[in-house]
Design an enzyme around this catalytic site. Sequence first.
Site, PDB file in Angstrom:
ATOM      1  N   CYS B  51       0.846  -1.197   0.000  1.00 44.41           N
ATOM      2  CA  CYS B  51       0.000   0.000   0.000  1.00 44.41           C
ATOM      3  C   CYS B  51       0.876   1.238   0.000  1.00 44.41           C
ATOM      4  CB  CYS B  51      -0.895  -0.003   1.230  1.00 44.41           C
ATOM      5  SG  CYS B  51       0.056   0.200   2.736  1.00 44.41           S
ATOM      6  N   CYS B  54       3.384   1.432   2.855  1.00 42.14           N
ATOM      7  CA  CYS B  54       4.600   0.639   2.648  1.00 42.14           C
ATOM      8  C   CYS B  54       5.553   1.380   1.721  1.00 42.14           C
ATOM      9  CB  CYS B  54       4.276  -0.711   2.020  1.00 42.14           C
ATOM     10  SG  CYS B  54       3.038  -1.660   2.862  1.00 42.14           S
ATOM     11  N   ASP B 458      -3.767 -29.637  -5.766  1.00 39.22           N
ATOM     12  CA  ASP B 458      -2.758 -29.765  -4.729  1.00 39.22           C
ATOM     13  C   ASP B 458      -3.535 -29.612  -3.413  1.00 39.22           C
ATOM     14  OD1 ASP B 458      -0.280 -29.664  -3.341  1.00 39.22           O
ATOM     15  OD2 ASP B 458      -0.531 -27.491  -3.208  1.00 39.22           O
ATOM     16  N   ASP B 640      -0.294 -24.384  -5.682  1.00 39.23           N
ATOM     17  CA  ASP B 640       0.296 -23.123  -5.258  1.00 39.23           C
ATOM     18  C   ASP B 640       1.787 -23.188  -4.966  1.00 39.23           C
ATOM     19  OD1 ASP B 640       0.044 -24.624  -2.916  1.00 39.23           O
ATOM     20  OD2 ASP B 640       0.077 -22.808  -1.708  1.00 39.23           O
ATOM     21  N   ASP B 644       4.678 -27.438  -7.095  1.00 41.47           N
ATOM     22  CA  ASP B 644       3.620 -27.642  -8.085  1.00 41.47           C
ATOM     23  C   ASP B 644       3.956 -26.982  -9.415  1.00 41.47           C
ATOM     24  OD1 ASP B 644       1.841 -28.954  -6.328  1.00 41.47           O
ATOM     25  OD2 ASP B 644       1.341 -27.026  -5.436  1.00 41.47           O
TER      26      ASP B 644
END
Lengths: 55, 749
Positions: B51, B54, B458, B640, B644
């Site tokens: 954001c 940050c 997964d 994820d 994978d």
Amino acid sequence: MTALAWLVPAALALGGLGLAAFLWSLDNGQYEDLEGAGWRALDDESELTRKSTPQ
Amino acid sequence: MGEIVTLRSAAAGGEIGLEPHRTGNNTIGDAGSASDPRQPMIVLVVPEMHCGGCMRKVENALLALPGIVSARTNLSARRVAIEARTGDGTAERCMTALANIGFAATLLSRDRAPEEGDRDRDYLKRLGVAGFAAMNVMLLSVAVWSGFARDMPGSLQTLFHWLSALIAVPAIAYAGQPFFASARSALASRRLNMDVPISLGVILTTAMSIHQTIRGSDQVYFDAAISLLFFLLIGRALDARMRSRASSAAENLLGLREVAASVMRSDGTIERVATDTVIPGMRVLIAAGERVPLDARIVRGNGDLDESLLTGESRPRHVTIGDPIYSGTIALTGPIVAEATAVAENTLIAEIARLMQTAEQARGRYVRLADRAAQLYAPVVHLLGFGTFVGWMLSGYGWEPALTSAIAVLIITCPCALALAVPAVQVVATSRLFRSGIVLKAADGLERLAEVDTILFDKTGTLTMGKPQLIDAARIPQSILMRACGLAGQSGHPYAKAIVNAARQQGLAIVALAGVEEVAGAGLRAWHDGQELRLGSAQFCDVIDARASEQALWFRDGENAPVPFPVGDLLRTDAKEVVAKLARWPYRLEILSGDRSGDVAEIAAAVGIACWRADVRPAEKIARIHQLSGEGRKILMVGDGLNDAPALAAGHAALSPSSAADISQQAADAVFQGDRLGAVLEILAVAKAARRRSLENFAIAIGYNVLFVPLAMAGMVTPLIAAIAMSASSIAVTANALRLSHQNLEDQP
């Protein structure tokens, strides 16, 4: 019909101005960070004040 | 002085945000040329920047360092471009400064050309030029057409045609280049793609219009030629934008590999060296919170490793002397001293990247719907045009009317609607998915998703949330939870975070305790009101009951009996419903997990998937996918973890949650945000609907050709008819595509 003599160039010039602005902003990186630009507008602390503090 | 520097560097920084390799007035086509030595630019990847707050923290922290001229963050790319006066070690200092304020930063790997970003911008430029020209030419054309009804003098008509030519010809020459280039390379390899009839149509139309303008005739089609390019470029520009985002994410990942390692010399001194100079046998020191620089074996110390990037398993693994550790994982507690076992190019992470590349090649062979249509369409169009020419010649009309009619056929058949058919649907589908938090990345992904008949899931992070959570937090008395939080608030361990999150959800104020000590591989402890508080493993909290010690996390307050804090990875809330629906649609479902078989069986039973495999390594996942595709199945892989990633690349189509490792997101066709698995349903429903819309659009485009081609062959097409026909078919195709936007797809498989 004489109005066309200046209306057509005027229309083209205005369109060309828009195009030039678009190409300039593209080359200037105005679209590189669309997400961040929104946040920067809300940032009260301007970059100038931040940088001009003595190092 | 300071002001001038800031203004200049702010402008430069904005430009460099995405393309760190080049500066200043770059031209298209020199992508990947060597970096400009005048302005050394450090680009750091800061993945945790979310954001404006940050951004400011990152920029301020960097600007506070001596020698930093400018620091400009790019939130979309999660990068920060730094300009510094000093040379060596600046990147290191910047990374340390960011780490101190809680942002992990890595140096962007510099050995890749930012090709996709350039193409993205190139298309936008051409689109702008084509749009400008199309609007103005149309303005003049409409004046000419209305002039037919109200006696416009011939001289004015010719003037308008010349003006149109003046605008359209340079614009076509510039904006049409991507099409011309693609058509040329297709012809060079003796293939036909959609760009061949497009280029031929545009070039011939322009040439004939110039000829007719010189002759003072009214058969002028500049508006058709340029607006065709404009519509087509919209599709291409959107496509390029999607690709550029994907490749930027890929570059960020390359930066994830630790670039420097702390090497321990034989005399005990520690030195930071570049990772690629470390040779097997050297000892490296890994502090708590650091990423493991390369594959190694522990020789001293023990701690917990976050291996979620590699295995997708969120539960930290406790490692001790003799255990192998892999690059890319994070040491949660430490320090650990380990002996390197592989050089940088041979690490597990590099191996996965290689597996992915080979797997991806298969998908590259997929021929898109539009290209398949072009392979049928283009020869037919060219034959029709040629036939018209021959027909008129044979009827004895001479070559000029014959050529004019043949070109009219090419203009009418110029695949405006056909070439818009798929992109229009794709744009509507993409924005619909975007509204539901799904980012479609690969342009042809939607087409491949529509063909899928088998879904492999997964487990961790896909069917489950992927983050440990406190189970039944309400059962734990609030006073105990608060005291545990006082300890947990100090730690970055995922379990500790789970406790803090649970307390926040209950609205408890978290008061951090002073003097919390982290015991590697055991837990946290602190003294409070003369009592020792401990949070950690069963052993650490002196749990006597052996049966109860199955629970991983315990809390002991002084002499009171230890309280179990059950933590686990919870299912996504709608996982069961979604799986049931998918099975009904019907898809064949299967779980492929690298996790232990007990955990997988439990999850499989909970969501209702009968077929599951556990302990599957990345290469075995690919093998399973190949086996299924050998049976003629089209596979969708949903996953994820980094483990994978090769499987995601190998499947016919792939999906990832946005919490996935970057490399997995890169391999996926679409990335979905949020905690709901329902996104998978939405994607599949939209993909199937999009395929239907595309086919309908082809039918519309062909129907329109059937209507107008005979007219063109008979030489009865005027520019007005051509413009009306072309825009009517384009509008019909676009309108049909727009239907997808708000259609209820709930129960449409």
